[in-house]
Structure formats: C-alpha cells, structure tokens
Design an enzyme around this catalytic site. Structure first.
Site, mmCIF file in Angstrom:
data_model
loop_
_atom_site.group_PDB
_atom_site.id
_atom_site.type_symbol
_atom_site.label_atom_id
_atom_site.label_comp_id
_atom_site.label_asym_id
_atom_site.label_seq_id
_atom_site.Cartn_x
_atom_site.Cartn_y
_atom_site.Cartn_z
ATOM 1 N N ILE A 1 0.461 -1.215 -0.195
ATOM 2 C CA ILE A 1 -0.056 -0.275 0.510
ATOM 3 C C ILE A 1 0.564 1.168 -0.008
ATOM 4 O O ILE A 1 1.428 1.665 0.872
ATOM 5 C CB ILE A 1 -1.023 0.040 1.276
ATOM 6 C CG1 ILE A 1 -1.600 -1.224 1.384
ATOM 7 C CG2 ILE A 1 -1.980 1.073 1.335
ATOM 8 C CD1 ILE A 1 -2.733 -1.385 0.356
ATOM 9 N N GLU B 1 -0.891 -0.339 -10.288
ATOM 10 C CA GLU B 1 -1.994 -0.160 -11.518
ATOM 11 C C GLU B 1 -2.386 -0.926 -12.376
ATOM 12 O O GLU B 1 -2.798 -0.171 -13.464
ATOM 13 C CB GLU B 1 -1.534 1.599 -11.077
ATOM 14 C CG GLU B 1 -2.406 2.617 -10.096
ATOM 15 C CD GLU B 1 -2.013 3.428 -10.343
ATOM 16 O OE1 GLU B 1 -3.433 4.421 -10.874
ATOM 17 O OE2 GLU B 1 -2.269 4.608 -9.242
HETATM 18 C C1 LIG Z 1 5.693 0.473 -5.573
HETATM 19 C C2 LIG Z 1 3.962 -0.410 -5.503
HETATM 20 C C3 LIG Z 1 2.612 0.481 -5.265
HETATM 21 C C4 LIG Z 1 1.655 -0.347 -4.262
HETATM 22 N N1 LIG Z 1 0.170 0.112 -4.048
HETATM 23 C C5 LIG Z 1 -0.534 0.123 -3.972
HETATM 24 C C6 LIG Z 1 -1.385 0.986 -3.820
HETATM 25 O O1 LIG Z 1 -1.523 1.700 -2.568
HETATM 26 N N2 LIG Z 1 -3.115 -0.155 -3.000
HETATM 27 C C7 LIG Z 1 -2.868 -0.967 -3.404
HETATM 28 O O2 LIG Z 1 -4.494 -1.440 -3.674
HETATM 29 N N3 LIG Z 1 -1.883 -1.699 -4.532
HETATM 30 C C8 LIG Z 1 -0.957 -0.827 -4.506
HETATM 31 N N4 LIG Z 1 -0.284 -1.921 -5.485
HETATM 32 C C9 LIG Z 1 -0.239 -3.293 -5.259
HETATM 33 C C10 LIG Z 1 -0.081 -2.681 -7.284
HETATM 34 O O3 LIG Z 1 -1.468 -2.593 -7.390
HETATM 35 C C11 LIG Z 1 0.488 -5.099 -7.473
HETATM 36 O O4 LIG Z 1 1.606 -5.388 -6.934
HETATM 37 C C12 LIG Z 1 -0.353 -5.321 -9.418
HETATM 38 O O5 LIG Z 1 -1.991 -4.736 -9.619
HETATM 39 C C13 LIG Z 1 0.072 -6.326 -9.296
HETATM 40 O O6 LIG Z 1 -0.458 -7.743 -8.597
HETATM 41 P P1 LIG Z 1 0.678 -9.388 -7.387
HETATM 42 O O7 LIG Z 1 1.866 -7.592 -7.557
HETATM 43 O O8 LIG Z 1 0.101 -9.287 -6.829
HETATM 44 O O9 LIG Z 1 0.866 -9.288 -9.156
HETATM 45 P P2 LIG Z 1 0.330 -10.412 -9.648
HETATM 46 O O10 LIG Z 1 -1.026 -10.639 -9.749
HETATM 47 O O11 LIG Z 1 0.621 -11.801 -9.104
HETATM 48 O O12 LIG Z 1 0.929 -10.486 -10.879
HETATM 49 C C14 LIG Z 1 1.860 -11.612 -11.242
HETATM 50 C C15 LIG Z 1 2.175 -11.976 -13.165
HETATM 51 O O13 LIG Z 1 1.806 -12.617 -13.549
HETATM 52 C C16 LIG Z 1 0.777 -11.921 -14.715
HETATM 53 N N5 LIG Z 1 -0.599 -11.728 -14.359
HETATM 54 C C17 LIG Z 1 -1.468 -11.868 -13.454
HETATM 55 N N6 LIG Z 1 -3.159 -12.621 -13.672
HETATM 56 C C18 LIG Z 1 -2.696 -12.971 -15.272
HETATM 57 C C19 LIG Z 1 -3.685 -12.683 -15.946
HETATM 58 N N7 LIG Z 1 -4.936 -13.269 -15.909
HETATM 59 N N8 LIG Z 1 -3.330 -13.099 -17.847
HETATM 60 C C20 LIG Z 1 -2.115 -12.776 -17.602
HETATM 61 N N9 LIG Z 1 -0.808 -12.544 -16.632
HETATM 62 C C21 LIG Z 1 -1.483 -12.311 -15.674
HETATM 63 C C22 LIG Z 1 0.580 -10.310 -14.418
HETATM 64 O O14 LIG Z 1 0.954 -9.357 -14.945
HETATM 65 C C23 LIG Z 1 2.218 -10.542 -13.232
HETATM 66 O O15 LIG Z 1 3.391 -10.667 -14.615
HETATM 67 C C24 LIG Z 1 1.391 -1.553 -5.153
HETATM 68 C C25 LIG Z 1 2.861 -2.116 -5.452
HETATM 69 C C26 LIG Z 1 3.988 -1.801 -5.492
HETATM 70 C C27 LIG Z 1 4.789 -2.047 -6.699
#
Ligand SMILES: Cc1cc2nc3c(=O)[nH]c(=O)nc-3n(C[C@H](O)[C@H](O)[C@H](O)COP(=O)(O)OP(=O)(O)OC[C@H]3O[C@@H](n4cnc5c(N)ncnc54)[C@H](O)[C@@H]3O)c2cc1C
Length: 375
Positions: free
Chosen positions: A153, A357
């Site tokens: 977050i 995002e």
């Molecule tokens: C610096 C930073 C700030 C953030 N700030 C916030 C915030 O303020 N509030 C908040 O709520 N979240 C926040 N996030 C979370 C961010 O939104 C998530 O990291 C992002 O949505 C990806 O989720 P994940 O990291 O769990 O990756 P995962 O969902 O586990 O994905 C891993 C990989 O699998 C791929 N993948 C997943 N599903 C599919 C699919 N259906 N088809 C193809 N490929 C897929 C993804 O594209 C990625 O390459 C932040 C993240 C970071 C790194």
C-alpha cells in the site's frame, strides 16, 4: 501547443518552476532515504496543485485531465518522486460516487492538501485478481467490523484509505468499499518494502483487527465495491502514463546532453551514427506516447469513455519508459550507471511502472476484450 489555454500554460509553468527549483535539488536525498518528503507535498498544496481535477465548489482548480497529465508530465521530467507529488487519486471516486456527507467531510481537505487518502485493495491472495480478497466486513448495528491485511500500500502514512472488504460470500462480487480512517480502533500499519525504485512513496502494509467503521463510510453500493475503484482507474492509468512520459523525456534530455559533451575518438559521441539512432528511436517513442496521452486526456475531458485508450496509454508509455531509460544508460556508458549520472534512478523507477495500478499483462487483457468482446 495551440490547444491549451493561457490559464493551463500558467499552471504548467508553475509546476515546472517548482519541479526544477525545489524538487530537483531534493531528489537524490529522497531516493537515498526513501522517506516521503512531506515539506514538498505541502508546497504542492500551497501551489494549489493537490486539487487539479477537484471542482472549484470543493476548493480545487476544476481543471480537466488534459491539464493534469501535462502538469504530471512536466513534474516527472525531474523523476518519479516529483511526478507523483500531486497524486490525489481518491478524490475522483469521492466526487463520482461519494455521498454528500462524504464529500463534505473529505473533499475540501483533500484539495487543500490537509488530508491524504490512499487506497488499499491488494492482498497476498489478490493482486491482479482484485476480487480474490480475504478481508471481511461484518455488519454490527450502525458499524461494520473489518478484519484482514492489505499489502503493497502506497503512502502508508495517509490519514485514511479506501479499503475493499468481502461483505457477502454468496453474492457475485460480494465486495464493498469503505473509507477507513487511521484513528479507528483496530487499524494499524507496518512493514516497509525496500523496492528497486519509487523511493519516497512509503509502501507498507495495513492491518485491520476488528476495526470498527461507521456504516456511513461505505462508498458506493453494498457488494459493488470493485466498481468504486474502477471509477478511479482510468484516470489512475493516465497519471502513471504521464509520469512514464515525463520520466522518459527527462532521461532523454540528460542522455542527449551528455552525448554532446562526451568526447571519444576525438569527437562528441553524439556524432556517431549508433548514438544518433538510439536518440532518434527514443524520441520517436516519446512523441508517440505523448500524442496518445494528450488525445486520450482530451477524449476524457469531452465526456468520452477512455477505458480502452487509457489502458493503451498505460501499457505503451510505461513499457516505453523502460526501453528509453535503458537506452539512456547505454548512451552514457559507465557514467549512466552511477548515482551522479542520475539516469540509473530513472531506469530503476521506470521498471516499477508496468506493474503498479494494473500490470502490462492486465492492460493487454483490457485492450483485447475490446477487440474480441464476449458474445
Ligand atoms: C510500488 C507499489 C505500490 C503499490 N501501491 C498500491 C496501493 O497503494 N494500493 C493497492 O491496493 N495496491 C498497490 N500496489 C499493488 C499493485 O496494484 C499490484 O502489485 C499489481 O496489481 C500486481 O499484483 P501482484 O503484484 O500481486 O502481481 P500478480 O497479480 O501476482 O501478477 C504476477 C504476474 O502474473 C501476471 N498475471 C496475473 N494475472 C494474469 C492474467 N489473468 N493473465 C496474464 N497475466 C497475469 C501479472 O501481469 C504479473 O506479470 C502497489 C504495488 C507496488 C509495486
């Protein structure tokens, strides 16, 4: 640019002067301490730039997305931290789906920069799949009791967060969105992620243990919480795209300036065709991104849907920033890898943008759905 008014240009100039004169000297310090520079955030508020898209009724500037992306781009030329200072993402859902009471309570404070609201949707089991959350909310009289943990977050020291929680196991979706203030009993934060880039954005974790939230803090309809965040996502993607654009331009400007003064084989390296081709290729990609981002922002301002186009902007501009900052390092050679050269920071920060995002893969999914709609 003929399509922007004198007033818009004035706001862009204010942002530019602030970024160059006040943020630039601080960027290195913020990158190395990884602390959010509250004094700079306060200055942004003083300049009136916390409420660019908040209507004048609530103390904002009442400007459109076109103005916002241009200001973000200008500021991001000094790097990510500069570009992110005006982010006020929760103001839009409040404006669009907040109740009158919620607007009165939060909007003016958000526009004045006296109050900060983040969003907390991500969990260990719910990243790209925002619907797979474990956090629950159970109704108890005129309150909801929330339990769960949110991870990754941003701006974890915010005053409040829009939090997603499961309100119904059987209802499809079954997720609602709540404004949770940091002083509510059962609310705490912790963790501090050490990331490759985006330093100064205070990324941490949020814990809810029997956290009692007044019923009037539900934003949007019960079991329709994901729709609330979707109202902010188009603009959120455009902000990230504009940050990517500004950062790519900033890295390009620095690398091409360096190329003109770095002498090898008796002449500036800018005279070698290999370097010229890198620069031409970088500029072409930057200009394509800029055209797409401005066009999409204008579509938004004229009331058109930008669900597909904002995904294209986010996908293309963030991947472009990774390529351009990588080439900028190549142009600068060993110097590009050093802290003094600055380019390595642009490169590290750019790498995070195709993930936050909504990842690039998720943007492609959104775009593909418009090409092959479900029948
Ligand atoms: C610096 C930073 C700030 C953030 N700030 C916030 C915030 O303020 N509030 C908040 O709520 N979240 C926040 N996030 C979370 C961010 O939104 C998530 O990291 C992002 O949505 C990806 O989720 P994940 O990291 O769990 O990756 P995962 O969902 O586990 O994905 C891993 C990989 O699998 C791929 N993948 C997943 N599903 C599919 C699919 N259906 N088809 C193809 N490929 C897929 C993804 O594209 C990625 O390459 C932040 C993240 C970071 C790194």
């Amino acid at each position: 640019m003929t399509f922007i008014s004198e007033e818009q240009q004035l706001m862009i100039n204010i942002a530019k002067e602030f970024a160059v004169n006040e943020v630039r000297p601080r960027v290195k310090e913020v990158d190395s301490t990884d602390q959010r520079p509250q004094d700079l955030v306060d200055r942004v508020a003083e300049l009136g730039l916390r409420g660019i898209m908040i209507s004048e009724e609530w103390g904002g500037l009442g400007a459109g997305l076109t103005t916002q992306v241009m200001i973000v781009e200008e500021m991001a030329k000094e790097g990510y931290i500069s570009g992110s200072l005006i982010n006020n993402m929760m103001a839009l859902p409040l404006l669009k789906v907040g109740t009158q009471q919620q607007k009165e309570k939060y909007l003016e404070k958000l526009a004045a920069g006296e109050y900060y609201m983040g969003f907390a949707f991500t969990e260990a089991s719910a990243g790209s799949d925002a619907s797979n959350i474990q956090t629950t909310a159970v109704k108890d009289g005129d309150e909801w009791i929330l339990n769960g943990t949110k991870i990754f977050i941003s701006i974890i020291h915010s005053d409040a967060f829009l939090v997603s929680a499961r309100t119904n196991e059987t209802h499809p979706g079954g997720i609602s969105a709540f404004i949770v203030e940091k002083d509510y009993p059962g609310f705490s934060t912790g963790g501090h992620y050490k990331k490759i880039g985006l330093h100064g954005s205070d990324t941490g974790e949020l814990y809810l243990k029997n956290c009692r939230v007044p019923a009037e803090n539900m934003m949007g309809k019960e079991n329709k919480g994901l729709n609330v965040v979707f109202t902010a996502l188009d603009v959120g993607r455009m902000n990230i795209a504009a940050i990517a654009l500004g950062m790519a331009q900033g890295a390009f400007d620095r690398a091409t300036a360096y190329a003109q003064q770095r002498i090898q084989f008796g002449r500036p390296i800018s005279q070698f065709q290999a370097i010229q081709h890198y620069a031409a290729d970088m500029l072409a990609q930057i200009e394509v991104s800029r055209a797409m981002i401005y066009k999409t922002a204008q579509m938004y301002d004229s009331g058109e849907s930008i669900a597909r186009d904002s995904a294209i902007c986010k996908l293309y501009a963030t991947e472009m920033a990774c390529r351009v900052t990588d080439r900028a390092i190549q142009i600068c050679g060993g110097y590009g890898l050093t802290e003094d050269g600055e380019i390595e920071r642009y490169f590290r920060d750019a790498r995070v943008l195709p993930i936050v995002e909504g990842t690039s893969e998720i943007q492609k999914m959104i775009i593909a759905r418009t090409i092959f709609p479900k029948k």
